[in-house]
Structure formats: structure tokens, C-alpha cells
Scaffold this motif. Structure first.
Motif, short mmCIF file in Angstrom:
data_model
loop_
_atom_site.label_atom_id
_atom_site.label_comp_id
_atom_site.label_asym_id
_atom_site.label_seq_id
_atom_site.Cartn_x
_atom_site.Cartn_y
_atom_site.Cartn_z
N ILE A 34 34.69 -19.26 -20.27
CA ILE A 34 35.63 -20.20 -21.35
C ILE A 34 36.47 -19.61 -22.04
CG2 ILE A 34 35.51 -22.32 -22.78
CD1 ILE A 34 32.59 -23.03 -21.53
N SER A 35 35.87 -18.57 -22.92
CA SER A 35 36.75 -17.88 -23.75
C SER A 35 37.92 -17.16 -23.08
CB SER A 35 36.10 -16.71 -24.57
OG SER A 35 35.12 -17.43 -25.37
N ALA A 36 37.82 -16.74 -21.77
CA ALA A 36 39.00 -15.98 -21.22
C ALA A 36 39.81 -17.03 -20.55
CB ALA A 36 38.48 -15.33 -19.86
N GLN A 37 39.44 -18.31 -20.73
CA GLN A 37 40.42 -19.43 -20.12
C GLN A 37 41.25 -20.00 -21.34
OE1 GLN A 37 40.38 -19.71 -16.96
NE2 GLN A 37 38.58 -18.09 -17.00
N GLY A 38 40.65 -19.84 -22.51
CA GLY A 38 41.42 -20.09 -23.74
C GLY A 38 40.41 -20.35 -24.93
N THR A 39 40.73 -21.47 -25.69
CA THR A 39 39.88 -21.59 -26.91
C THR A 39 38.33 -22.37 -26.43
OG1 THR A 39 41.88 -22.36 -27.98
CG2 THR A 39 39.73 -23.04 -28.91
N LEU A 40 37.46 -21.86 -26.95
CA LEU A 40 36.03 -22.12 -26.77
C LEU A 40 35.96 -23.47 -27.79
CD1 LEU A 40 33.08 -21.67 -25.49
CD2 LEU A 40 32.97 -20.39 -27.40
N GLN A 41 35.45 -24.56 -27.00
CA GLN A 41 35.09 -25.60 -27.78
C GLN A 41 33.67 -26.09 -27.33
OE1 GLN A 41 37.76 -29.19 -27.06
NE2 GLN A 41 36.43 -30.53 -28.30
N GLU A 42 32.77 -25.97 -28.17
CA GLU A 42 31.39 -26.49 -28.05
C GLU A 42 31.18 -27.70 -28.67
OE1 GLU A 42 28.00 -23.83 -27.99
OE2 GLU A 42 29.39 -22.27 -28.18
N ALA A 43 30.13 -28.49 -27.86
CA ALA A 43 30.06 -29.62 -28.29
C ALA A 43 28.84 -30.36 -27.83
CB ALA A 43 31.27 -30.78 -28.15
N PRO A 44 28.05 -31.35 -28.23
CA PRO A 44 26.91 -31.92 -27.66
C PRO A 44 27.40 -32.58 -26.41
CG PRO A 44 27.02 -32.83 -29.69
CD PRO A 44 28.49 -31.64 -29.61
N PRO A 45 26.34 -32.99 -25.46
CA PRO A 45 26.75 -33.51 -24.27
C PRO A 45 26.80 -34.99 -24.54
CG PRO A 45 24.68 -32.71 -23.96
CD PRO A 45 25.12 -32.00 -25.20
N TYR A 46 26.18 -35.55 -25.46
CA TYR A 46 26.17 -36.93 -26.11
C TYR A 46 26.00 -36.92 -27.58
CZ TYR A 46 21.17 -36.26 -25.26
OH TYR A 46 19.66 -35.70 -25.18
N PRO A 47 26.29 -38.08 -28.49
CA PRO A 47 26.09 -38.22 -29.72
C PRO A 47 24.84 -37.81 -30.48
CG PRO A 47 27.25 -39.78 -29.01
CD PRO A 47 26.66 -39.12 -27.93
N GLN A 48 23.36 -38.00 -29.68
CA GLN A 48 22.24 -37.85 -30.48
C GLN A 48 21.61 -36.52 -29.67
OE1 GLN A 48 23.31 -40.81 -29.07
NE2 GLN A 48 23.75 -41.89 -31.23
N ALA A 49 22.34 -35.79 -28.97
CA ALA A 49 21.69 -34.65 -28.21
C ALA A 49 21.28 -33.75 -29.29
CB ALA A 49 22.75 -34.11 -27.46
N LYS A 50 20.11 -33.19 -28.96
CA LYS A 50 19.45 -31.84 -29.97
C LYS A 50 20.48 -30.57 -29.48
CE LYS A 50 14.85 -33.72 -30.19
NZ LYS A 50 13.36 -33.47 -29.90
N PRO A 51 20.51 -29.78 -30.44
CA PRO A 51 21.42 -28.56 -30.14
C PRO A 51 20.37 -27.68 -29.12
CG PRO A 51 20.50 -28.50 -32.26
CD PRO A 51 20.14 -29.74 -31.90
N PRO A 52 21.03 -26.91 -28.34
CA PRO A 52 20.20 -25.87 -27.42
C PRO A 52 19.45 -25.03 -28.41
CG PRO A 52 22.64 -25.39 -27.38
CD PRO A 52 22.49 -26.75 -28.24
N PRO A 53 18.23 -24.46 -27.90
CA PRO A 53 17.45 -23.66 -28.56
C PRO A 53 18.09 -22.42 -28.57
CG PRO A 53 16.68 -23.90 -26.50
CD PRO A 53 17.51 -24.78 -26.42
N LYS A 54 17.93 -21.50 -29.74
CA LYS A 54 18.44 -20.45 -30.13
C LYS A 54 17.79 -19.33 -29.12
CE LYS A 54 20.98 -21.61 -33.60
NZ LYS A 54 22.21 -21.63 -33.56
N PRO A 55 18.57 -18.38 -28.53
CA PRO A 55 17.96 -17.34 -27.63
C PRO A 55 16.71 -16.37 -28.36
CG PRO A 55 20.35 -16.93 -27.81
CD PRO A 55 19.99 -18.15 -28.57
N LYS A 56 15.75 -15.94 -28.03
CA LYS A 56 14.75 -15.31 -28.76
C LYS A 56 15.40 -14.12 -28.56
CE LYS A 56 10.94 -18.29 -28.08
NZ LYS A 56 9.69 -18.54 -27.41
#
Length: 62
Positions: A34-56
């Protein structure tokens, strides 16, 4: 026709198309692409979605 479509490679889903938007799975490789294509925009898939787990972090060999 409105719907959701998964994108697969080697039997694993890496993205989904929904409502005319492409959602890439939040992995290091996905973020790099995504970064190679332009600006990275991260967003939840829907308003009440929990954030993804942090990598261990791997345990260090002492």
C-alpha cells in the motif's frame, strides 16, 4: 450488484472488496504494498470493530 468479494493467493485470503473499496489485510507485506502505491490509510472495517492484535515479539535467546 453489491456484495463482498475475497481475494485469495495460494488458498489464503489477503484482501476483500466491499462497497467499491479494496481492503488489504493488515500485514507487513500488505502495508509495504500500500505504501508503494501512495499514502497509507488504515481504518477499521466497520465503526465498532476492535483493532487488530499487536504482533508478538519473539522471545530473545539469552
Amino acid at each position: 450488484m453489491v456484495g463482498e468479494y475475497g481475494l485469495y493467493c495460494d488458498g489464503k485470503m489477503f484482501a476483500i472488496v466491499a462497497d467499491d473499496q479494496l481492503f488489504i489485510k493488515p500485514t507487513d507485506a500488505g502495508r509495504a504494498w500500500i505504501s508503494a502505491q501512495g499514502t497509507l490509510q488504515e481504518a477499521p472495517p466497520y465503526p465498532q470493530a476492535k483493532p487488530p492484535p499487536k504482533p508478538k515479539k519473539p522471545a530473545s535467546a539469552s
